[in-house]
Write a protein that holds these residues in place. Structure first.
Motif: not given
Length: 631
Positions: A368-383, A394-398, A404-409
């Motif tokens: 719904x928004x606010x719970x998943x950080x979706x895209x890669x940006x400079x300085x953001x933690x990987x994985x 809970x919060x998810x970092x993506x 397909x691998x990332x969808x399964x992640x």
């Protein structure tokens, strides 16, 4: 609960569907990203000012707790008052830590986030010293007396498991003065792991690669994954692979020194308490037999024939004489598809339908928004990871790239989220945190559901091949690769415990030998492959964790069979047991929790069944490839 999807970042043996990079949005800064794709941390704290207020609150609570020294065994009311204070402090403490950690994950270069993260670690270390007397004093209360108090006082019932569990470790708890002294070392002993994070995230110098199409890319985890997964140019993939791992080779002596510091510190801590090994200490608290660990690594490395057969099939399908690590992710089919964020979300929601509407509804809230950080940006933690915040959500970092691998992640991390949600809704704070031994069951179970759903929907033979590759890749990455890592960690920790040197040559030698044991001659020798230990964060920060990916894969596969197959009545009963597993949090020992759900992890056949499953999938893949003349 913090978890990491590590194996997706190590391009050795799996394949996935490709897509056109231009079909996904790209961002150069967080400011460009729409709010719905970014974390909203205000449900935790509105700002740092409110965070600071809770820092003072938790200090006050710990002062009250410290004032109760010497009173816990005098009467049950004192014990009730203390555990309630402890519960209150736990709720605040997890919010303080998570807020700082999540802020730091968004941009590790942010000085305020780094300062706050260091501050809360220092505060919690200082506060733990104030209550270092608690374990010895609790254990001075006879177990029979403790059980009587719990039976007679309903206020203590939610704390039953934790209060009675501590008597298992009684012989490893030292006297009050010694516990206080040991508590002084908690912060310095965690420093080496923090140094690893800074070296690998904040200070790492990513190399640039000029590709055959003229583009020059910095080999960040995201760019690296793109190249080795989608580039048909083998030289580009090789260049990307070598550039990505070159920094780890350049600083291998530093990484080895950090790992040595971590393991020597761990060994000193458990040796002071009288444990025989760090493995014993790691498994003892959760009552996990050491045989479970040892059986896993022995079973995995003696059942590698299906793994080598799979590699050989990939080599032939790709038309290569030799197979290299940079060949492990490129697709062996011509099927290409982009998975937008919205499409991935819909597929996952539809796939979890066997778990019921209530489960699906909770999953929808995560999108719904606010719970998943979706895209890669400079300085953001990987994985990727999921971090539960008790009392919030809970919060998810993506670092989503549409593969397909990332969808399964994503499905994987959502499994953690739903586990945390069910646990937090059903358990008090003191028992909501599930053990790492069961932590990966729910996440891998979601992957099983997504794969099963997509295979049933697919009519295209090329798509089926890609999906079979995904299924096989899950086994390779989750079971075999993590078993190899578990073997590596055991060997290195044994060196620390036996006084043998831990240095780069020794670590490289162990990893090279394990790669040979698992892959045989199926994968050509590569000097970078023996350095991958330096890239594996788990070795440095999540001690004796990786084996649980493998055991969880085996457990979740058994649960999946029970829930998806069988009669309607059997499926219903199995689903109810599974949801109850999620709700049980940390209210029992993990081996018992899984037994109640229908899986006996002490049975070696549970582990052996994974290699049999891989053999079946490889057989099916070979038939599909022959049907379209790829073999």
């Amino acid at each position: 609960m913090k978890t990491y999807r590590l194996f997706l970042m190590i391009p050795l043996l799996w394949s996935c569907i490709g897509f056109a990079q231009d079909d996904l949005p790209t961002f150069t800064s967080r400011e460009e990203i729409p709010e719905k794709y970014k974390w909203d941390l205000t449900p935790i704290y509105k700002d740092w000012k409110h965070w600071e207020q809770d820092v003072e609150n938790i200090k006050s609570i710990y002062t009250q707790m410290a004032s109760m020294e010497g009173t816990l065994g005098t009467n049950p009311q004192n014990l009730i008052d203390f555990v309630n204070l402890e519960e209150q402090a736990g709720k605040i403490g997890i919010k303080l830590f998570c807020y700082a950690y999540l802020f730091r994950s968004m941009d590790s270069r942010n000085p305020e986030a780094n300062n706050r993260y260091q501050e809360i670690n220092g505060v919690m270390s200082e506060l733990s010293t104030k209550v270092s007397w608690v374990s010895p004093e609790m254990l001075s209360i006879p177990e029979e007396q403790m059980l009587k108090w719990v039976d007679e006082n309903k206020e203590l019932e939610p704390f039953r498991f934790g209060l009675t569990r501590m008597y298992r470790t009684q012989k490893y708890v030292l006297d009050t003065d010694t516990e206080r002294i040991l508590s002084y070392f908690s912060l310095p002993l965690s420093t080496a792991g923090n140094i690893y994070t800074e070296l690998s995230t904040s200070d790492i110098k990513r190399q640039e690669v000029t590709l055959s199409d003229g583009r020059t890319l910095s080999m960040t985890p995201g760019n690296y994954s793109q190249v080795v997964t989608f580039s048909k140019n083998r030289e580009d993939r090789k260049a990307a692979y070598e550039a990505f791992f070159q920094p780890y080779m350049d600083y291998e002596n530093t990484y080895a020194a950090i790992l040595n510091a971590v393991y020597q510190g761990d060994w000193a801590s458990v040796k002071a308490r009288g444990y025989n090994s760090y493995l014993q200490a790691s498994l003892y608290y959760n009552d996990i037999p050491e045989e479970v660990y040892l059986n896993l690594i022995e079973t995995a490395k003696t059942n590698t024939q299906p793994l080598r057969r799979y590699i050989d099939i990939r080599r032939k399908a790709l038309g290569y004489d030799e197979y290299h690590p940079w060949d492990g992710s490129v697709s062996i089919t011509e099927f290409e598809k982009v998975y937008s964020w919205d499409e991935a979300s819909s597929l996952i929601i539809e796939a979890v339908e066997p778990l019921g509407k209530a489960y699906q509804d909770e999953l929808k809230k995560c999108f719904a928004g606010g719970r998943i950080d979706v895209y890669e940006t400079p300085g953001k933690e990987g994985g990727a990871y999921s971090m539960g915040v008790y009392g919030v959500h809970p919060y998810i970092l993506m670092n989503y790239n549409g593969t397909m691998n990332h969808m399964f992640t994503l499905a994987h991390e959502l499994g953690h989220n739903l586990h945390s949600i069910h646990s937090s809704q059903s358990q008090p704070h003191n028992s909501h945190r599930y053990s790492t031994f069961v932590a990966e069951v729910a996440s891998i179970f979601n992957e099983h559901l997504l794969l099963d759903y997509m295979l049933k929907q697919s009519k295209d033979p090329n798509e089926r091949i890609a999906l079979l590759n995904q299924a096989i890749g899950n086994i390779v990455g989750t079971f075999y690769r993590q078993s190899l890592f578990a073997d590596f960690e055991l060997q290195v920790r044994t060196r620390a415990e036996e006084g043998q040197p831990i240095n780069a040559p020794a670590l490289n030698g162990i990893m090279a030998e394990l790669n040979k044991t698992y892959n045989g001659d199926a994968v050509a020798h590569n000097e970078f492959a023996s350095r991958t230990w330096a890239y594996v964060m788990h070795f440095f920060q999540l001690k004796y964790y990786v084996y649980q990916y493998a055991t969880s894969y085996a457990a979740s596969a058994h649960l999946f069979d029970q829930i998806v197959h069988g009669s309607k009545r059997e499926r219903k009963a199995a689903t109810e047991k599974y949801i109850e597993l999620l709700r049980s949090g940390g209210s029992d020992f993990p081996i018992n929790q899984l037994k109640k759900a229908g899986v006996d992890m002490t049975n070696p056949e549970v582990i052996k069944s994974v290699s049999r499953r891989l053999d079946q999938l490889v057989e099916q893949l070979e038939k599909e490839l022959k049907a379209i003349n790829k073999l």
